[in-house]
Motif scaffolding. Structure first.
Motif, PDB file in Angstrom:
ATOM      1  N   GLN A 203       0.662  -1.111  -0.010  1.00  0.00           N
ATOM      2  CA  GLN A 203      -0.149   0.201   0.034  1.00  0.00           C
ATOM      3  C   GLN A 203       0.915   1.252   0.049  1.00  0.00           C
ATOM      4  O   GLN A 203       1.966   1.336   0.698  1.00  0.00           O
ATOM      5  N   THR A 204       0.285   2.278  -0.749  1.00  0.00           N
ATOM      6  CA  THR A 204       1.339   3.609  -0.668  1.00  0.00           C
ATOM      7  C   THR A 204       0.120   4.658  -0.748  1.00  0.00           C
ATOM      8  O   THR A 204      -0.917   4.439  -0.942  1.00  0.00           O
ATOM      9  N   SER A 205       0.759   5.866  -0.520  1.00  0.00           N
ATOM     10  CA  SER A 205       0.098   7.085  -0.401  1.00  0.00           C
ATOM     11  C   SER A 205       0.783   8.263  -1.132  1.00  0.00           C
ATOM     12  O   SER A 205       2.061   8.239  -1.092  1.00  0.00           O
ATOM     13  N   THR A 311      -4.385  13.717  -0.331  1.00  0.00           N
ATOM     14  CA  THR A 311      -3.599  12.436  -0.379  1.00  0.00           C
ATOM     15  C   THR A 311      -4.327  11.253  -0.793  1.00  0.00           C
ATOM     16  O   THR A 311      -5.607  11.114  -0.036  1.00  0.00           O
ATOM     17  N   THR A 313      -4.692   7.138  -0.972  1.00  0.00           N
ATOM     18  CA  THR A 313      -4.175   5.843  -0.774  1.00  0.00           C
ATOM     19  C   THR A 313      -4.099   4.765  -1.682  1.00  0.00           C
ATOM     20  O   THR A 313      -5.639   4.493  -2.308  1.00  0.00           O
TER      21      THR A 313
END
Length: 605
Positions: A203-205, A311, A313
Motif C-alpha cells: 500500500q502507498t499514498s 492525499t 491511498t
C-alpha cells in the motif's frame, strides 16, 4: 449656491484634480521592451535552475539527483501544441506546459508585430509555465514520484490539438505507473488527467498537485494602482488578490519552505496569476477540496501558485486518477463567462472590476453588446454616453433649470457681494433671500455632478482593464482606444517630419493630441453655461479647470477622452436646449438674455 454646497463640489473636484495630477507627475515607470528578434538563451546558458518548481512537500530548489542532468540534455524533446488560437509545445521533461503563444493577439498594433507569448520555457528570459506532479506520502521519496524533471515518454498523440489529446507515461522505481493525459479546447482551457497504478505489492499514498511558476514579475507589468496584477484566487466564493509587490512581504511558512499564503478550499475554487490582459489559472474539479498556495522564493525571485489535492491511498493493484483544468490565455469576457457557465465558480471575477464592480460590470456589459451591434468600440463608447446621459436626464433637467436661473441672477449676486464687502454673514443672508425670492435651489446642481464621478471612474476602469479595448480602433489616427492619442501639437499633428515624444517622457505632458484639445474646448464651452462662483478664488480655479484637465488627460486612454468629449458635448446641448425652453437665450459663450420677460405682480394685474 450656499458655502456648504460650493465647498462640497469644490472639494470633490479638487480631489479629482490632485489624483489626476499625481498620475501625470509620477507615472509608473515604463517597462523595457523585449527585443523579439534577440537570440534565445540556450538551456546550458540559462541562469535558471531546470527545476524551477519542485514538489510542494520538497524544499525550494530541491532537484532529484538523477534527473537534474537529464533535464538539460533532453530539453529538446517536445510535443507540439497547435489549435486555431494557440501554438507552442510541451516539454517531455516534467511534462511542463511551458511554450504557449496566442495567435489572435500581437504585441503592438503593427500587423507584423510578434504574436503574444503567454508561457515560456526554462531557457527563456522569463520562465513561466504549468507543471503537474505527485507529492510522495509514507514510504515514498521524491525519486519515486514524477516532478519537475521527470523524463516522460509519449504513449499516444503526436501533436496536441483540440481534437487529439496527448498521453504521457512514466514508471517509477517504486513500482508505480503514472499516466498524464493533456487535452485542450478551441479556446484557452487545458484539461489534465493524472492517474497512478500501484504495481508495487504494498500500500502507498501520494498527493496530486498542479503548479504555475514564473521567475520575476512580468516584463510588461503596468504597476498602476487601478489594476491588480499578481495572484488571484477564489476560495468558496471569496476572492483573494495579492499583488506581485506584496508577495515578498508574505510570512515565511516552514511547511512550505518559502514565503507563502495558504487557503483551504472546501468545495469550489481556483488560483493562478493575472496580468493586465492575460491569465493562467489552476482549476480543480468543482466540488473537490484542495489547498491553494501562493508562494514566493526570495533567493531565486520565483513566484508560484499551487493547487494541492488531498492525499490518495492506493492498495496493491489499485488505480486512481484526478482531473484538473488549466486556463492559460487572454482574459476575454465572453470566453471566461462561458467557462463560468460550464462550472468554473465565479470565474468572471478573475477580471479586475474594482470597488465599483456594481457599475463596471453593467457598463462593460452594455459596451460589449453595443460593440457587437455597431462593430466599432469608439462609436459604442459614444452610444454608451448617450444612454448614461438619458438615464441621468431627469436629475440633469432640474439641475440645468436651476443653473439657468442662477446664471440670470449673477448680476444681482455681484451687487450683493459689493454691498456686503467682507461681511460674509450678510452676503449669505442676502443670497438666501435672493434664492428664496426667485425659487432657486442651488443644491439641485450637486447631485448630477456627484453621480458623474463614480460613473467616470467606472468607465475609466473598464477602458483600462478590459481586453476588448486593447488595440481597438475608432477612426483615422485613433487605432488603439486603450492608448493615448498618438497625434501631437509639437509636430503639428504629423505635418512636421519628426515623431511625437515618447509617452513616458516629460514632453508628453505638453504634447497634446487632437482629442485632448477638443476635450479642453468642450469643457470650456460647457462651463460657460454655468453660473460662476461668487468667490474670486473659486472662480479662478473653475476658469482654469478645462485647460488643466486638457493637459492632464492628454496621456490617458483615448477611449476615456472620447467619452468625456461626448459627455461634455451632450451636456452642453441638453443644457442649451433646456435653457431655451425656460425662456433664456444663451450664446455659445454663455452670455444669457431673456427671450421673454418674467411677469411681475403689476403685469399680472
Amino acid at each position: 449656491m450656499d458655502d456648504q454646497n460650493k465647498n462640497l463640489i469644490l472639494a470633490t473636484v479638487l480631489s479629482f484634480v490632485v489624483i489626476l495630477t499625481w498620475f501625470v507627475l509620477f507615472p509608473p515607470p515604463e517597462p523595457e521592451e523585449l527585443d523579439p528578434n534577440a537570440p534565445a538563451v540556450t538551456e546550458t546558458e540559462s541562469p535558471v535552475s531546470p527545476a524551477l518548481a519542485t514538489a510542494p512537500t520538497a524544499a525550494p530548489g530541491t532537484v532529484p539527483g538523477a534527473e537534474a542532468a537529464a533535464a538539460v540534455s533532453a530539453e529538446t524533446r517536445r510535443v507540439e501544441v497547435e489549435t486555431a488560437r494557440l501554438s507552442g509545445s510541451i516539454s517531455l521533461i516534467g511534462g511542463r506546459i511551458d511554450d504557449l503563444k496566442l495567435k489572435d493577439y500581437r504585441v503592438t498594433i503593427d500587423p507584423d508585430s510578434p504574436i503574444v507569448q503567454m508561457l515560456g520555457p526554462v531557457s527563456s528570459p522569463q520562465p513561466y509555465y504549468a507543471l503537474y506532479g505527485w507529492a510522495p506520502g509514507a514510504g515514498l521519496t521524491l525519486e519515486d514520484v514524477p516532478g519537475a524533471n521527470t523524463p516522460w515518454a509519449v504513449e499516444s498523440g503526436e501533436t496536441l490539438t483540440a481534437e487529439t489529446p496527448l498521453t504521457l507515461r512514466w514508471e517509477s522505481p517504486a513500482g508505480l505507473i503514472f499516466h498524464r493525459t493533456i487535452a485542450v479546447d478551441e479556446n484557452f482551457m487545458f484539461k489534465v488527467t493524472q492517474s497512478v497504478e500501484n504495481t508495487s505489492g504494498t500500500q502507498t499514498s501520494l498527493a496530486p498537485y498542479g503548479i504555475i511558476a514564473r521567475r520575476g514579475e512580468p516584463a510588461d507589468r503596468k504597476k498602476f494602482f487601478i489594476l491588480h496584477e499578481g495572484v488571484v484566487a477564489m476560495a468558496d466564493g471569496t476572492l483573494t488578490e495579492t499583488d506581485y509587490s506584496d508577495m515578498p512581504d508574505l510570512d515565511v511558512i516552514p511547511s512550505e519552505g518559502a514565503r507563502a499564503e495558504v487557503l483551504q478550499v472546501e468545495e469550489n475554487g481556483w488560483i493562478g496569476f493575472t496580468d493586465h490582459f492575460w491569465m493562467s489559472t489552476l482549476i480543480p474539479q468543482a466540488g473537490s477540496s484542495f489547498k491553494a498556495v501562493a508562494k514566493y522564493d526570495d533567493a531565486r525571485d520565483i513566484y508560484q501558485t499551487e493547487a494541492v489535492l488531498p492525499t490518495m491511498t492506493l492498495a496493491p493493484g489499485e488505480t486512481k486518477e484526478v482531473t484538473t483544468q488549466l486556463f492559460a490565455g487572454a482574459k476575454e469576457w465572453e470566453t471566461i463567462r462561458e467557462y463560468q457557465k460550464e462550472g468554473v465558480d465565479r470565474f468572471i471575477d478573475s477580471i479586475d472590476w474594482g470597488w465599483f464592480f456594481f457599475l463596471t460590470k453593467p457598463i462593460f456589459w452594455v459596451l460589449h453588446h453595443l460593440n457587437q451591434l455597431i462593430g466599432n468600440m469608439g462609436w459604442s463608447i459614444i452610444c454608451l454616453t448617450l444612454l448614461i446621459k438619458a438615464l441621468l436626464f431627469p436629475l440633469a433637467y432640474k439641475s440645468y433649470v436651476s443653473m439657468a436661473k442662477m446664471k440670470e441672477l449673477q448680476p444681482e449676486m455681484e451687487k450683493l457681494k459689493e454691498n456686503a464687502g467682507d461681511d460674509r454673514q450678510k452676503l449669505q443672508q442676502g443670497m438666501m433671500e435672493l434664492y428664496k425670492k426667485n425659487k432657486v435651489n442651488p443644491a439641485s446642481g450637486c447631485l448630477p455632478i456627484l453621480m458623474q464621478i463614480p460613473i467616470f471612474f467606472s468607465l475609466y476602469k473598464v477602458i483600462f482593464v478590459t481586453l476588448e479595448l486593447r488595440h481597438a480602433p475608432w477612426l483615422g489616427w485613433i487605432r488603439d482606444l486603450s492608448a493615448p492619442d498618438p497625434s501631437s501639437i509639437l509636430n503639428l499633428f504629423g505635418l512636421l517630419p519628426f515623431a511625437a515624444p515618447d509617452p513616458s517622457s516629460f514632453l508628453a505632458i505638453i504634447s497634446l493630441g487632437i482629442l485632448p484639445i477638443i476635450l479642453g474646448i468642450s469643457m470650456w464651452l460647457q462651463q460657460k453655461l454655468n453660473p460662476a462662483p461668487t468667490d474670486a478664488t473659486q472662480a479662478m480655479i473653475f476658469a482654469w479647470m478645462p485647460w488643466v484637465f486638457m493637459f492632464m488627460l492628454g496621456s490617458f486612454a483615448s477611449g476615456l477622452v472620447l467619452y468625456w468629449i461626448a459627455n461634455n458635448t451632450i451636456t452642453f446641448t441638453q443644457q442649451y436646449l433646456i435653457m431655451r425652453t425656460q425662456g433664456y437665450k444663451p450664446d455659445v459663450f454663455g452670455n444669457i438674455t431673456r427671450s421673454f420677460k418674467r411677469k411681475t405682480k403689476t403685469d399680472k394685474k
